[in-house]
Structure formats: structure tokens, C-alpha cells
Enzyme design. Structure first.
Site, PDB file in Angstrom:
ATOM      1  N   GLU A 294     -58.725 -57.697  -2.936  1.00 18.22           N
ATOM      2  CA  GLU A 294     -59.533 -58.665  -2.171  1.00 18.22           C
ATOM      3  C   GLU A 294     -58.742 -59.214  -0.989  1.00 18.22           C
ATOM      4  O   GLU A 294     -59.289 -59.419   0.097  1.00 18.22           O
ATOM      5  CB  GLU A 294     -60.039 -59.795  -3.072  1.00 18.22           C
ATOM      6  CG  GLU A 294     -60.836 -59.340  -4.309  1.00 18.22           C
ATOM      7  CD  GLU A 294     -61.917 -58.306  -4.034  1.00 18.22           C
ATOM      8  OE1 GLU A 294     -62.433 -58.265  -2.895  1.00 18.22           O
ATOM      9  OE2 GLU A 294     -62.241 -57.522  -4.955  1.00 18.22           O
ATOM     10  N   TYR A 379     -64.647 -45.872  -2.631  1.00 11.71           N
ATOM     11  CA  TYR A 379     -63.377 -46.509  -2.989  1.00 11.71           C
ATOM     12  C   TYR A 379     -62.234 -45.497  -3.103  1.00 11.71           C
ATOM     13  O   TYR A 379     -61.281 -45.515  -2.332  1.00 11.71           O
ATOM     14  CB  TYR A 379     -63.521 -47.256  -4.319  1.00 11.71           C
ATOM     15  CG  TYR A 379     -64.321 -48.533  -4.237  1.00 11.71           C
ATOM     16  CD1 TYR A 379     -65.717 -48.514  -4.204  1.00 11.71           C
ATOM     17  CD2 TYR A 379     -63.695 -49.771  -4.193  1.00 11.71           C
ATOM     18  CE1 TYR A 379     -66.461 -49.684  -4.134  1.00 11.71           C
ATOM     19  CE2 TYR A 379     -64.425 -50.948  -4.122  1.00 11.71           C
ATOM     20  CZ  TYR A 379     -65.801 -50.906  -4.094  1.00 11.71           C
ATOM     21  OH  TYR A 379     -66.523 -52.070  -4.024  1.00 11.71           O
TER      22      TYR A 379
END
Ligand code: BES
Ligand code: ZN
Length: 612
Positions: A294, A379
Site C-alpha cells: 500500500e 498483480y
């Protein structure tokens, strides 16, 4: 301090997940004023849009979904005529087309949200750690911000914003903002850096903060905040690592907020304040790669944003690659190698289930929910592509390339084409020999995993694979040499066991108390495996897990495992019937489809979002 970035003219690509026409009229700044009513589960107030009008004859088109619009006026207080489009029966909501007067420079929309707004999860006190106060959080990505703010909900449109939020006095309100000021029961925020709509976020509840460094703090419910802060003791080191690797951190503060366990994701990169699941609090920092991830979005995603959801891999593939670099920098090569290998295993597994068009990085999402692009392809295949470039061009060149990419595209929204042009100019053409070795089109535009994808070796995984072989050949669980195994090794072990017998599973549980694991990743992997193989001794733990955790990544495989067993359909539905109302709309949507919920004559409770 870096000066505030100026707002640039709109330069995005057509976005078919938004009704907005930013090339004609674009919002550049928002003033949001909302009252939070926890009893009614609605937010009421208004938003003012500051406009840039490239086409003087064009209306302002906003995205909305489920909002009750009360009035629309411009900066003179003059009412403006507006029309609401047909509701898209899938997920786009309704276009709101506002006719502007020649003088209109600002538009104010007064409105209220619906109690079932999908971006907002209103939690009863029982769903929190402290169990005394209610809680609210929003989740905008990908296209849910329109359910709580009428705006141009496209990642190609960036705005600066201010907000005034009124909430019950005993609660604290936080937002993804770079300034915050509490005045009585109103908290005032501002975000001075331009951000896409999906990065506007709010949370409100019984919250406390603990500093980790001058610019980093951890937020959580008071009963959790010390534990959470201890888990993130390396937070500042991670930010420093990022700055060394990728260039300056451009957002001021970096805080992490731990939400209640119903949060449907592991983490969400809201600027200045990552929102995170409490399920990464393992007590030993073993799951902090999620925070590295993040945090990395502060470069890949938040500074440089996908212009459309087709370009999502630019956000997530880059971020996974950056995350792996951070982990290597802070925790060493072997830890990073293990995490990469686990990611690649997951990718290979998922590729077996995905139709070919969905195996492409530059995925075609026309007519589909952007959520469909949220697979390991964006991803882990995305990250594997960047690792391949690093391997071909060398790390020093890769780092130069990355820094330049972030520097030259900061506060912009970019398409895959922008990236490919930049790659050609700044990397491929500078080293033709290396460029010849990488088939970029194969990586970006075609299905499957190219043969030159690599998985790093890990000494600790080699040890695990030895144990797996011994166990499969009949060694007993207690005799396995698992001394000093870390979380990633246990995950490897559980994922490599092929068809263990019930007796073997029982032995494992007796030897290692897996059903009592306090590590959510290990526990979930164990519950999935044991459930698939029919070890009924884990049923009660699995059920409790499904009733308390709302993280979609855990729910889906566990419900799938139950469904795969005898009478599993009935059992899964029995649990889901009780658990559903505790889940966020995002998880509900996925599980409704998985469990055929629509087919049921369920009577939804008042607090349940509507069926879509
Ligand atoms: N931005 C994503 C979460 C997201 C993606 C929300 C698309 C809605 C739509 C976030 O950064 C993310 O990728 N979270 C992962 C964790 C990560 C370590 C792979 C998650 O929540 O599982
Ligand atoms: Zn991410």
C-alpha cells in the site's frame, strides 16, 4: 517541501466506466460538506465542483449511484436544470447531466446518500473491536465513489478537495487528506494534491493514533492501537527505503488506519492514510508486505495513476514489483524471494482457471465490471514483467527508469500506451541487445505467462520442499524438521501438500496446532486445505472465521472449499445466511454470485444493501 502540483489539462483516454465528459467540462476541485447520521446510515450535505470548461456549450456530466439529489445551483445560487439518465442495470449507476449557464464556474449539488450506498459500510458496535461504538468507512475503488459523492468518477480526472464532516462528538473522523483540523463536532480536511476520485476516503469511529515517526502514525480502535503500532514498528524504515529506491515521498504524512475485520480488502492505498485489514496483525510482523504494497502505491497508483481500468496493471503490477523491492531492502533477499515465489504460485494456479482474454495485462474490460480485472494477472504477471525487464537491463538501469517514470508522470493518469512509448524511449532503445531478448508485446498483449518469467530460489523454501517430500513419503508430522519456520514457509508447506490423507491432516494439526493459528494467512490456508479434504474437526473454526472476517480474499477460497464437499452447498448457505449482513457490499457481490444467492427467497434485513 515540494510545491503543490498544478492541475493539468485533461489528458486521459475514453473511460467506459464513467459517464463523465471531462474533455468538455471537468472538475478541478471539490468542496464536500457532509453530516454523518449513524442511526439512519446516511450522509447528507452537498458538494461544490469548481469547473474547467473547455467546451462552453457542453453540460457538466457527473456519475451518481443511489444518491437522492435535492438541488443543483451555481456560484450565484441560481438553480440549474439537470436530468438524471436511466439507471445502468449493472454497475455504472446514473449519469447526472447539468446544464450550465454561460457564467457558471461552480456547481453545487445538495444530496443524501442511501443507507445501502456500496462504498459505505456502516458497522454496528458488535462488529468493532471495542464493541461499544458504531463505525463507518468508505471504499471507493474502483467505481464506488459515485455512491457517496456525485462526481466525475474516472481515474483520468484528478481533483484537489476540501471537506467538512460533522459526526457524533465521541467519534473521530479521518480522511485521505493532507490536512486535518478538528473543530468541535466538525472535522475539516483538505487534500492539496490532485487525486483521482477513487482515492477519496473517509472513516469514522472510536479511533486513537500512535506516532511511529515524525511523519508516520498508526490509527486503530483504542483497544487495538498498541498492538497495531508494535506490528508496524518498521513503517518509517519502509518509507525511507521507498525514497531511496523510487524518489521523494510526495504526500506529506504516511499513516496507516486499521479497520474492523469486515474490511473487504487487505489494504487500500488511500493517500496519506492507508486503510488496512486487522487480519495482518500476526504479532510477528510476518504479514507486513501488505503495508509495503500500500505504501508503494504512493508512487505507482497515486502519483502515477491508471487512466482507465484497462490499465489497472500499471497500478498493481508496478506496485507488487515495488513491494518486493521494499521487502528485499528492509527484510533481505530470502524473505523477498519467498514472497515472490508464493505470488508466482498463486498466479500459475489462477491462470489455470482464467479464460484467455483475462490472462492479458492490457485487458479488455468493455462492458464488464472493473473488478473482473482484479486478478493475479494484473498483480503478479505485471510484477513478473518488470522483474524480467530488470533481469534483462540490470538493476541500476531499472532504478533509473522507475525514478524517471514517476518523476515525469507524477500527478498524471496514464495509459498502457503511454507506458509502452516511455519504455521504448527510455529503456529499449538505449540497449538494443537487451531489448531484443524481451518480447514486450507477448508480455503485455497476450495470454499466459511467457517462458522467460523467472521465480527466484529460496533456501528456506528448499528446506520446506524437503519436508513436503518426506511427509508425502510417510514420515510422521512430529518428525518433520520445522524448527524456526516462518509464516511464508508454512504457507509454502500447506500449498505443496498433494492430497494429504485425513490421518496426515490430523497429525499435522496435533503437531502444529494449525486450527489454533493466530496467523490469518496460515489459518485460512489450513482451513481451506482441511475443509477440502473433509477434516470435520476444523468446521467450527472455519465457521467462526467466516462470521468474523470480511476480507474477500479469505472468504472466496473458504466458501469454495465448503462447496466442494458433500452437502457443502447447504452448509455454505447456512453460514452465508447469517454472515452476509456483516460483509461489505464488495464481498457480498462476489459471494452472491459464488453461492447463487439470487436464487434464494431470502428476506434481507433492513441493513442489507439492495440486490444488484
Ligand atoms: N488497490 C488495491 C485494492 C483494490 C483493487 C480495491 C481494486 C478495489 C479494486 C490494494 O492496493 C490491493 O492491491 N490490496 C491487496 C493487497 C496486496 C498486498 C496484494 C488486497 O487487498 O488483497
Ligand atoms: Zn494494490
Amino acid at each position: 517541501m515540494t510545491p503543490e502540483p498544478a492541475s493539468r489539462p485533461w489528458q486521459g483516454a475514453p473511460d467506459d466506466h464513467s459517464f463523465a465528459r471531462p474533455e468538455q467540462v471537468r472538475s478541478t476541485h471539490l468542496e464536500l460538506v457532509l453530516d454523518l447520521d449513524f442511526d439512519a446510515r446516511v450522509a447528507t450535505g452537498h458538494v461544490v465542483h469548481h469547473l474547467e470548461r473547455s467546451d462552453r456549450n457542453a453540460p457538466l456530466v457527473l456519475d451518481t449511484d443511489g444518491l437522492a439529489i435535492q438541488s443543483v445551483t451555481d456560484q450565484r445560487g441560481e438553480p440549474l436544470h439537470y436530468t438524471m439518465g436511466e439507471r445502468d442495470e449493472k454497475w455504472l449507476g446514473r449519469a447526472m447531466t447539468i446544464d450550465l449557464a454561460p457564467e457558471s464556474t461552480r456547481v453545487r449539488v445538495d444530496y443524501a446518500t442511501s443507507p445501502t450506498a456500496e462504498a459505505m459500510q456502516w458497522l454496528a458496535p458488535e462488529q468493532t473491536h471495542g464493541k461499544l461504538q458504531p463505525f463507518l468507512f468508505t471504499q471507493g475503488q474502483a467505481i464506488l465513489t459515485r455512491t457517496w459523492i456525485p462526481l466525475q468518477d474516472s481515474p483520468a480526472v484528478r481533483v484537489t478537495w476540501k471537506a467538512k464532516i460533522r459526526a457524533p462528538r465521541h467519534l473521530r473522523t479521518v480522511m485521505s487528506a493532507d490536512h486535518r483540523d478538528v473543530r468541535d463536532d466538525v472535522t475539516v480536511f483538505s487534500m492539496t494534491r490532485p487525486v483521482p476520485s477513487y482515492l477519496i476516503a473517509l472513516a469514522c469511529g472510536d479511533l486513537a493514533a500512535r506516532p511511529v515517526s515524525g511523519r508516520c502514525a498508526v490509527w486503530a480502535e483504542p483497544s487495538l492501537v498498541d498492538e497495531a503500532t508494535a506490528e508496524l514498528e518498521d513503517l518509517e524504515r519502509m518509507v525511507v527505503a521507498c525514497e531511496e529506491l523510487f524518489g521523494p515521498y510526495r504526500w506529506g504524512r504516511y499513516d496507516v488506519l486499521f479497520l474492523p475485520p469486515s474490511f473487504p480488502f487487505g489494504g487500500m492505498e488511500n493517500p496519506c492514510m492507508t486503510f488496512a485489514t486487522p487480519t495482518i496483525l500476526a504479532g510477528d510482523k510476518s504479514l507486513v508486505a501488505l503495508i509495503a504494497h500500500e505504501l508503494a502505491h504512493s508512487w505507482s497508483g497515486n502519483l502515477v495513476t491508471n487512466a482507465t481500468w484497462r490499465d489497472f496493471w500499471l497500478n498493481e503490477g508496478f506496485t507488487v514489483y515495488l513491494e518486493q523491492r521494499i521487502m528485499e531492502h528492509v527484510y533481505g533477499q530470502d524473505r523477498a524471494a519467498m514472497e515472490i515465489a508464493l505470488g508466482m504460485q498463486g498466479l500459475q494456479q489462477e491462470l489455470r482457471t482464467l479464460p484467455e482474454p483475462d490472462q492479458v495485462l492490457h485487458i479488455d474490460l468493455t462492458g464488464r465490471n472493473p473488478d473482473d480485472g482484479m486478478t493475479a494477472v494484473a498483480y503478479d504477471k505485471g510484477a513478473a514483467f518488470l522483474r524480467r525487464l530488470e533481469q534483462a537491463f540490470g538493476r541500476a538501469e531499472m532504478d533509473r527508469f522507475l525514478r524517471l517514470w514517476f518523476e515525469q508522470h507524477s500527478f498524471q493518469s496514464v495509459t498502457t500506451k503511454t507506458f509502452l512509448d516511455f519504455l521504448q524511449r527510455e529503456m529499449l532503445s538505449r540497449n538494443p541487445a537487451a531489448a531484443a531478448a524481451v518480447d514486450v508485446t507477448r508480455w503485455v498483449e497476450q495470454a499466459g505467462l511467457p517462458g522467460d518469467a523467472s521465480v527466484p530460489q529460496s533456501a528456506r523454501f528448499a528446506a520446506v520442499d524437503g519436508a513436503v517430500a518426506a511427509f508425502s513419503a510417510g514420515a510422521s508430522a512430529v518428525d518433520l524438521d520445522t524448527d524456526g519456520w516462518v509464516t511464508q514457509q508454512w504457507l509454502r508447506f500447506l500449498s505443496q501438500l498433494e492430497s494429504p490423507s485425513l490421518d496426515q491432516l490430523q497429525q499435522l494439526d496435533e503437531a502444529f496446532a494449525l486450527t489454533r493459528s493466530s496467523n490469518s494467512e496460515v489459518l485460512c490456508a489450513w482451513l481451506v486445505l482441511a475443509t477440502q479434504r473433509g477434516l470435520r474437526a476444523v468446521d467450527a473454526r472455519a465457521e467462526l472465521f467466516l462470521l468474523t472476517v470480511g476480507r474477500r480474499k479469505f472468504l472466496v477460497p473458504l466458501y469454495e472449499a465448503i462447496l466442494s464437499t458433500e452437502a457443502g452447498q447447504e452448509r455454505a448457505l447456512d453460514i452465508y445466511r447469517r454472515a452476509r449482513r456483516r460483509y461489505h457490499a464488495v464481498s457480498q457481490r462476489t459471494l452472491d454470485a459464488l453461492l447463487d444467492w439470487e436464487g434464494l427467497d431470502a428476506v434481507p434485513a433492513d441493513d442489507e444493501p439492495r440486490k444488484r
